[in-house]
Write a protein that holds these residues in place. Structure first.
Motif, short mmCIF file in Angstrom:
data_model
loop_
_atom_site.label_atom_id
_atom_site.label_comp_id
_atom_site.label_asym_id
_atom_site.label_seq_id
_atom_site.Cartn_x
_atom_site.Cartn_y
_atom_site.Cartn_z
N LYS A 1 -3.32 -6.25 13.55
CA LYS A 1 -2.15 -6.25 14.46
C LYS A 1 -2.61 -6.18 15.91
CE LYS A 1 -0.09 -2.59 12.53
NZ LYS A 1 -0.43 -2.36 11.15
N SER B 1 -5.90 -3.19 8.66
CA SER B 1 -4.47 -3.16 8.97
C SER B 1 -4.25 -2.92 10.46
CB SER B 1 -3.80 -2.06 8.14
OG SER B 1 -2.53 -1.74 8.64
N ARG C 1 0.84 -1.21 0.00
CA ARG C 1 0.00 0.00 0.00
C ARG C 1 0.87 1.25 0.00
NH1 ARG C 1 -2.79 -0.33 5.28
NH2 ARG C 1 -3.78 1.63 4.75
N1 URA Z 1 -1.63 2.31 10.95
C1 URA Z 1 -1.65 1.04 10.53
O1 URA Z 1 -1.18 0.13 11.21
N2 URA Z 1 -2.19 0.77 9.33
C2 URA Z 1 -2.74 1.72 8.55
O2 URA Z 1 -3.23 1.41 7.50
C3 URA Z 1 -2.71 3.06 9.00
C4 URA Z 1 -2.15 3.33 10.22
#
Ligand code: URA
Length: 412
Positions: free
Chosen positions: A177, A173, A158
């Protein structure tokens, strides 16, 4: 509409290397242009979580007690060094923070790139080391590694295919995590304005709602603050310069907006973790947050006694008239810092730890003709003209202070 099976397949196949970057780029661009339904976002996020391990630290004890595991994540800002003072503040108040952090994305800086400006600091921690550090120190800030490896690959793609500014891709995203890292509660800092990925408040609200729902659906109580990102946070944008400013905050000083946002997010994190009866501001006054930061940095190999790097080639921008500093466009400053070498143009490229911008006059502060309003730092002098061009038009000096909205716009 993408079927569940199609989503599961493409995330798995791309992570294994069975789908080429060109093909995944095409799909990301289609998502960027067309969006995704809530069901697609939920499945895409779940597939990203399932692409790797999901940490569980609920068995860990510190001083004989279970850890109050809580984390924060920002959707990406300019001068957004908040994690650096925030984690030690929460730690000093009795929280425990397992933080999977990221590198720079698009025009925004990354916590890992900033912390790696500290000589010796490493974010590449094994799971065993993270567990040990959480028990001994109470926090670890680490590269996602085996967590959501699909995000690691998609994030990097990206970054170089102009597909960062997409609600479904940001939500999945961030949450992949955060759902994998082992926090038991989560606070999101969702940025709004010129320096955010999603500029319009309505879009940022929708992003916040989407992520809060994803977190809660996964059993991780999640809340969000909507915060202003029209102008840079604090007086520094870059890597080491932002670490230095964070140290100023931990020493009880620093810019008022950085302190305000740090304390607001700390209060949310402590509440989410069920910790009451402590005032996070006390930890900045009594030095306990600074002690926690020193312990965290030392545990990750960093040496705060060695000087932080600062680019040797500098340029100052001066005011041509007396007056008040007007608004400063976060995007202009972000692009200047990026051109100086604080961010990447190619995936995996090293960043310059000493590159960045110092803002001498913040919006509304008095300015005298001829005085420096910005200083630019880089190790590569030929980057200076491009950075100066990005700053052109990103600031002004006027008769009056610009009007300002609140830093913290709303809470969801
Ligand atoms: N932080 C992230 O971990 N991913 C994103 O897409 C934007 C900010």
């Amino acid at each position: 509409m993408l079927s569940d099976a199609a989503i599961d397949w493409v995330i798995d196949a791309y992570t294994r290397g069975a789908v080429a970057d060109e093909q995944m780029s095409a799909l990301l661009m289609a998502i960027f242009l067309r969006g995704m339904t809530p069901a697609e976002i939920a499945r895409w996020t779940a597939a990203m979580v399932d692409s790797g391990e999901r940490f569980d630290f609920t068995d860990l004890r510190r001083a004989g007690k279970p850890l109050a595991l809580v984390d924060k994540h920002s959707t990406g800002g300019v001068g957004d060094k908040i994690t650096i003072p925030l984690v030690p503040v929460v730690l000093a108040c009795g929280g425990a923070v397992p933080q999977a952090a990221g590198r720079g994305l698009g025009h925004t800086g990354g916590t890992l790139d900033k912390l790696e400006a500290i000589p010796g600091f490493t974010a590449e921690l094994s799971k065993e080391r993270i567990r040990q550090q959480l028990s001994e120190v109470g926090a670890a800030i680490f590269a996602a590694g085996d967590l959501a490896p699909a995000d690691r690959k998609i994030y990097a793609l990206r970054d170089v295919t102009a597909t960062t500014e997409s609600l479904p891709l940001i939500a999945s995203s961030v949450m992949s995590k955060k759902l994998a890292e082992g926090a038991r509660a989560l606070v999101l800092d969702v940025k709004v304005g010129r320096g955010a990925f999603l500029k319009a408040e309505a879009e940022s609200r929708e992003l916040a709602r989407t992520m809060v729902e994803l977190g809660n659906a996964y059993g991780v109580p999640t809340r969000a603050l909507l915060t202003d990102m029209n102008r840079p946070l604090g007086r520094t944008v870059g890597n080491a310069v932002e670490v230095q400013e964070s140290l100023d905050v931990l020493a009880g000083g620093g810019p008022s907006d950085v302190v305000e946002l740090t304390l607001a997010l700390a209060a949310e994190m402590l509440d989410a973790a069920g910790i009451d009866g402590v005032d996070p501001a006390d930890t900045l006054r009594d030095g306990s947050a600074m002690d926690s930061f020193r312990a965290l940095v030392a545990a990750q190999g960093g040496d705060l006694n060695r000087p932080l790097p600062l680019g040797a080639a500098t340029e100052t921008v001066t005011a041509s008239r007396d007056g008040m500093m007007g608004d400063i466009d976060a995007m202009g400053v972000a692009l200047a810092a990026w051109r100086l070498g604080a961010g990447r143009a190619q995936p995996g490229e090293p960043v310059q730890s000493g590159a960045g911008v110092r803002i001498h006059r913040r919006p509304g502060e008095p300015v005298t003709a001829g005085e420096a309003v910005f200083t630019l730092y880089t190790d590569t002098p030929d980057r200076l003209p491009g950075a100066l061009a990005e700053l052109d038009g990103a600031w002004s000096v006027g008769e009056n202070a610009p009007s300002t909205g609140p830093l913290i716009i709303d809470r969801l």
